[in-house]
Each structure stands twice: as C-alpha cells, then as structure tokens.
Scaffold this motif. Structure first.
Motif, PDB file in Angstrom:
ATOM      1  N   THR A 144      32.329  -1.094  -7.595  1.00  0.00           N
ATOM      2  CA  THR A 144      31.190  -1.540  -8.391  1.00  0.00           C
ATOM      3  C   THR A 144      29.908  -0.764  -7.446  1.00  0.00           C
ATOM      4  O   THR A 144      29.888  -1.412  -6.475  1.00  0.00           O
ATOM      5  N   ALA A 145      29.244  -1.435  -8.571  1.00  0.00           N
ATOM      6  CA  ALA A 145      27.760  -1.411  -8.207  1.00  0.00           C
ATOM      7  C   ALA A 145      27.145  -2.527  -7.112  1.00  0.00           C
ATOM      8  O   ALA A 145      28.200  -3.648  -6.958  1.00  0.00           O
ATOM      9  N   ASP A 204      22.202  -2.051  -5.047  1.00  0.00           N
ATOM     10  CA  ASP A 204      21.554  -1.183  -5.353  1.00  0.00           C
ATOM     11  C   ASP A 204      20.851  -0.939  -6.983  1.00  0.00           C
ATOM     12  O   ASP A 204      21.262  -2.128  -8.102  1.00  0.00           O
ATOM     13  N   LEU A 227      25.573   4.990  -7.224  1.00  0.00           N
ATOM     14  CA  LEU A 227      24.923   4.158  -7.560  1.00  0.00           C
ATOM     15  C   LEU A 227      23.577   3.831  -6.445  1.00  0.00           C
ATOM     16  O   LEU A 227      23.025   2.773  -6.700  1.00  0.00           O
ATOM     17  N   HIS A 287      21.141   6.708  -9.321  1.00  0.00           N
ATOM     18  CA  HIS A 287      21.538   6.852 -10.619  1.00  0.00           C
ATOM     19  C   HIS A 287      22.125   6.286 -11.512  1.00  0.00           C
ATOM     20  O   HIS A 287      22.698   5.138 -11.446  1.00  0.00           O
ATOM     21  N   GLU A 288      22.148   6.535 -13.049  1.00  0.00           N
ATOM     22  CA  GLU A 288      23.054   5.874 -13.993  1.00  0.00           C
ATOM     23  C   GLU A 288      24.195   6.497 -14.185  1.00  0.00           C
ATOM     24  O   GLU A 288      24.307   7.808 -14.465  1.00  0.00           O
ATOM     25  N   THR A 334      28.008   7.390 -15.129  1.00  0.00           N
ATOM     26  CA  THR A 334      29.127   7.065 -15.981  1.00  0.00           C
ATOM     27  C   THR A 334      30.386   7.558 -15.578  1.00  0.00           C
ATOM     28  O   THR A 334      30.571   8.897 -15.122  1.00  0.00           O
ATOM     29  N   GLY A 382      21.509   1.820  -9.484  1.00  0.00           N
ATOM     30  CA  GLY A 382      21.838   2.658 -10.511  1.00  0.00           C
ATOM     31  C   GLY A 382      22.756   1.158 -11.260  1.00  0.00           C
ATOM     32  O   GLY A 382      22.721   0.294 -10.901  1.00  0.00           O
ATOM     33  N   THR A 383      22.857   2.474 -12.042  1.00  0.00           N
ATOM     34  CA  THR A 383      23.757   1.064 -13.051  1.00  0.00           C
ATOM     35  C   THR A 383      25.349   2.244 -13.300  1.00  0.00           C
ATOM     36  O   THR A 383      25.335   3.309 -12.959  1.00  0.00           O
ATOM     37  N   LEU A 384      26.299   1.475 -13.736  1.00  0.00           N
ATOM     38  CA  LEU A 384      27.593   1.499 -13.789  1.00  0.00           C
ATOM     39  C   LEU A 384      27.781   1.254 -15.328  1.00  0.00           C
ATOM     40  O   LEU A 384      28.305   0.598 -15.273  1.00  0.00           O
ATOM     41  N   GLU A 385      28.736   2.935 -16.344  1.00  0.00           N
ATOM     42  CA  GLU A 385      29.853   2.724 -17.302  1.00  0.00           C
ATOM     43  C   GLU A 385      30.661   3.039 -17.045  1.00  0.00           C
ATOM     44  O   GLU A 385      30.554   4.515 -16.280  1.00  0.00           O
ATOM     45  N   ARG A 398      20.978  11.004 -15.252  1.00  0.00           N
ATOM     46  CA  ARG A 398      22.694  10.015 -16.000  1.00  0.00           C
ATOM     47  C   ARG A 398      23.239  11.217 -15.467  1.00  0.00           C
ATOM     48  O   ARG A 398      23.219  12.554 -15.848  1.00  0.00           O
TER      49      ARG A 398
END
Length: 215
Positions: A40-41, A45, A21, A25-26, A28, A47-50, A2
């Motif tokens: 954007t992802a 990918d 991503l 990875h997560e 932020t 990973g995640t995007l916030e 993270r």
C-alpha cells in the motif's frame, strides 16, 4: 508518470509498486486476486495506487489495464514448474493489448543466463552457469520465447536480465551491461531489479535491448 505493473504480487512486482509509489508515479497494479497484494502507499508517498483484478486470458481486461499508460512493467512468471510457457504466453497477451491501445514502452524481467558469457568469466562461474542451465532449462526456454515475442513486436521493449534473486533491501548499487551481462554477476536483490527497471523507463539507450544487471 502512469505505469502499469503486471505480476505485482511477486517479489520484484511488489518492489516495483512500492518504489513507484515512493517516486510519485500513478501505479496500476494488475493481479489475479487483489487480496494477495500486500503493498500500500506509505504515509507521505506522492504516488497513487489502483489495484485491478484482471484475468490475463481476457483480452478486453488486459487492454483496460494498459490503456493510457506511459509505461508497462512486467514481472510475470510461473509460480512453479508445472506451467511451462506461461511467461511467454502471458507476455504475448500484454503485447497484444499494448498494440491495440497504442502503448509503446514495456520493460520485463528476464534472466541473466540468456545473455552471452562475458569474456574472461572465471571457470567457477561458467561451471555454475552450466548447472543452472540444465536445472532451469524449461524456464529459460520460456524466457527465450518471451524475448523473441518482444523482438517481433512494435513496442519499445527492454528485457532486464538479473541473476539469482535475493530478498535483501535495495542498495541502488549494481552493474548494468546493455546487450550482455556483468562479469561474475551471481546475485541481485529484487529491490534493486525494481530500481533498475524504473530507472530505465526513460533511458532511450535501453530501448529494444536486453540489459544484464547484477551486484
């Protein structure tokens, strides 16, 4: 892992988000205006995007951005020369939030001219450095103040010092000098700065060190 990325709408910050991503990875991404973040992802990918719209002058918002993260990566810097001291000021806000949330790992973008001149540096490079130091003296003073704040903190920090930044694709091929800078290191693509920062997250040899990177 993270990770939180400050300065995510800048050239290096966008690359950190994109590569983070792709690496799973997560991520932020902390931005003033979420509409300005164009990353954007990509399909596939892992990973995640916030995306967090955050006022860096609001301590509770900065704390929320770093809480529970494994690492914080900062590409914060001035948009122009009209805001002297912004890099150090914003970095202090991040350091305070990390201390409050007990988050330790921090990597920031600094600048190659803050490092000592390498032995045997050619005359042309030393002359170029002298000119650059005059033109950008206010920016470098700001980064020196930022690095002083890092050194006085309890974080496991790394200051990554690239030379002049370019917008080419990442190569994954660059030189790295802990505590110094590569000889005749004149440029580096922003994508490679991001690659180096992500690779250093778990490199204990770079903790509480300034690291010069260049092509």
């Amino acid at each position: 892992m993270r990770i939180t990325v400050f300065g995510a709408t800048g050239g290096v910050g966008r690359e950190i988000v994109r590569q983070g991503l792709a690496a799973g990875h997560e991520v932020t991404a902390v931005v003033r205006d979420p509409a300005r973040l164009t990353v954007t992802a990509a399909p596939g990918d892992p990973g995640t995007l916030e995306v967090l719209g955050t006022d860096l002058t609001a301590p509770e918002q900065v704390r929320a951005a770093v809480a529970g993260r494994d690492a914080v990566l900062s590409a914060l810097g001035p948009r122009d020369r009209k805001d002297p001291g912004v890099t150090a000021r914003l970095t202090r806000a991040v350091l305070a939030a990390m201390a409050a949330e007990d988050v330790r790992r921090l990597l920031v973008v600094s600048a190659s001219p803050l490092a000592p001149t390498p032995p045997g540096e050619p005359l042309v490079d030393r002359l170029m450095e002298a000119v650059v130091n005059v033109v950008f003296r206010a920016a470098y003073a700001d980064m020196r103040a930022m690095e002083a704040a890092l050194a006085g903190s309890g974080t496991d920090w790394t200051a990554v010092r690239p030379p002049r930044l370019l917008d080419g694709p990442g190569t994954g091929r660059y030189r790295k000098v802990i505590g110094g800078r590569p000889k005749s290191g004149r440029t580096l693509n922003r994508a490679d700065v991001a690659h180096a920062m992500l690779a250093m997250i778990e490199d204990r040899g770079t903790v509480r060190q300034a690291v010069g990177v260049a092509d």
